[in-house]
Design an enzyme around this catalytic site. Structure first.
Site, short mmCIF file in Angstrom:
data_model
loop_
_atom_site.label_atom_id
_atom_site.label_comp_id
_atom_site.label_asym_id
_atom_site.label_seq_id
_atom_site.Cartn_x
_atom_site.Cartn_y
_atom_site.Cartn_z
N HIS A 1 23.74 2.54 -17.23
CA HIS A 1 23.23 3.92 -17.22
C HIS A 1 22.52 4.27 -15.93
O HIS A 1 21.76 5.24 -15.87
CB HIS A 1 22.33 4.15 -18.44
CG HIS A 1 23.07 4.07 -19.75
ND1 HIS A 1 22.45 3.83 -20.95
CD2 HIS A 1 24.40 4.16 -20.03
CE1 HIS A 1 23.37 3.80 -21.92
NE2 HIS A 1 24.55 3.99 -21.38
N CYS B 1 15.67 17.07 -0.25
CA CYS B 1 16.05 16.27 0.91
C CYS B 1 15.61 16.99 2.18
O CYS B 1 15.36 18.20 2.17
CB CYS B 1 17.56 16.10 0.90
SG CYS B 1 18.24 15.23 2.33
N THR C 1 10.85 -2.53 -24.09
CA THR C 1 9.71 -2.05 -24.89
C THR C 1 8.55 -3.04 -24.80
O THR C 1 7.39 -2.63 -24.85
CB THR C 1 10.10 -1.85 -26.38
OG1 THR C 1 10.81 -3.00 -26.83
CG2 THR C 1 10.95 -0.62 -26.57
N THR D 1 19.19 -4.33 -28.76
CA THR D 1 20.03 -3.14 -28.95
C THR D 1 20.58 -3.15 -30.37
O THR D 1 20.91 -4.21 -30.90
CB THR D 1 21.18 -3.08 -27.93
OG1 THR D 1 22.09 -2.05 -28.34
CG2 THR D 1 21.94 -4.39 -27.82
N CYS E 1 20.58 12.74 -2.35
CA CYS E 1 20.71 14.17 -2.09
C CYS E 1 22.09 14.63 -2.53
O CYS E 1 23.09 13.99 -2.21
CB CYS E 1 20.52 14.46 -0.59
SG CYS E 1 20.95 16.15 -0.15
ZN LIG Z 1 20.43 16.00 2.15
#
Ligand SMILES: [Zn+2]
Length: 238
Positions: free
Chosen positions: A121, A150, A28, A190, A129
């Site tokens: 995360h 892609c 932040t 956190t 792809c």
């Molecule tokens: Zn691809």
């Protein structure tokens, strides 16, 4: 308050296996809104709540709308690391800090020079792809029109853990090992109420647990030192 920062400096100086565990509060101060704060993403006007848009089901069923939101709200490329990111990278270079564990997906720790980063995360900087798994960088995704595709025709998906998706076992395992071996664990930015933050901290067996957060957390009583101060102020003085 300055006394606490002095004490923190002392603890950092005498520690040689530091692990930093950071949440949204770390970013932040670079200008990136906190997902869960009132002025963050959850307060934005969209047809669906962000928790729903950022879910696996929504990505599959409403890919175009997902990307409209994602490109508007999750583009981290224009942000720069702040003093906390920079200091942590320096501590790693000195050999004192062994790992950064982060809940953020913005890649700012690496941009500051950190090498050993466990991104619980995922990261907006990595995109694949769904058909042939070819890699695409964030620029490609954020600059694409509509749904990023892609060269094979497949849809590109960000390597970000969406709601309903599990965390990467390799990343979680590495984070647990690092926390388990640390002599100092710094938990910062956190509230420790979001999975898996609370669980991971229980693996710490080291000497000093330091919590740095604006507000109090459920773990304050377990910590050796609690600093309710902005991260920039703390790390700007270390
Ligand atoms: Zn691809």
């Amino acid at each position: 308050m300055d006394e606490k920062i002095e004490e923190f400096k002392k603890i950092v100086a005498e520690s040689n296996n530091i692990v930093f565990f950071g949440g949204a509060g770390v970013s932040t101060e670079s200008g990136i809104p906190d997902f869960r704060s009132k002025d963050g993403l959850y307060n934005q006007e969209y047809d669906y709540p962000p928790e729903e848009i950022l879910s696996h089901t929504f990505f599959i069923n409403n890919t175009k709308e997902f990307y409209r939101f994602y490109k508007a709200k999750m583009n981290c490329l224009k942000y720069e690391p702040n003093i906390t990111h920079i200091k942590l990278a320096e501590l790693e270079k000195e050999g004192k800090l062994k790992a950064v564990v982060t809940q953020n997906i913005d890649g700012l720790h690496q941009k500051a020079g950190s090498k050993n980063v466990y991104e619980l995360h995922g990261s907006v900087l990595r995109n694949y792809c769904m058909k042939c798994h070819k890699f695409y960088d964030a620029e490609y995704v954020f600059e694409s029109q509509g749904i990023p595709k892609c060269s094979c025709g497949g849809i590109i998906k960000p390597d970000v853990v969406l709601y309903e998706e599990g965390l990467d076992n390799f990343t979680v395992g590495g984070a647990i090992r690092a926390i388990n071996e640390a002599d100092l664990l710094i938990v910062a930015g956190t509230s420790l109420t979001v999975y898996p933050a609370s669980g991971l901290i229980n693996y710490f067996r080291g000497k000093n647990l330091v919590l740095i957060n604006r507000d109090s957390t459920p773990y304050d009583c377990k910590a050796d030192l609690v600093i309710n101060e902005s991260l920039g102020k703390v790390f700007g003085n270390v």
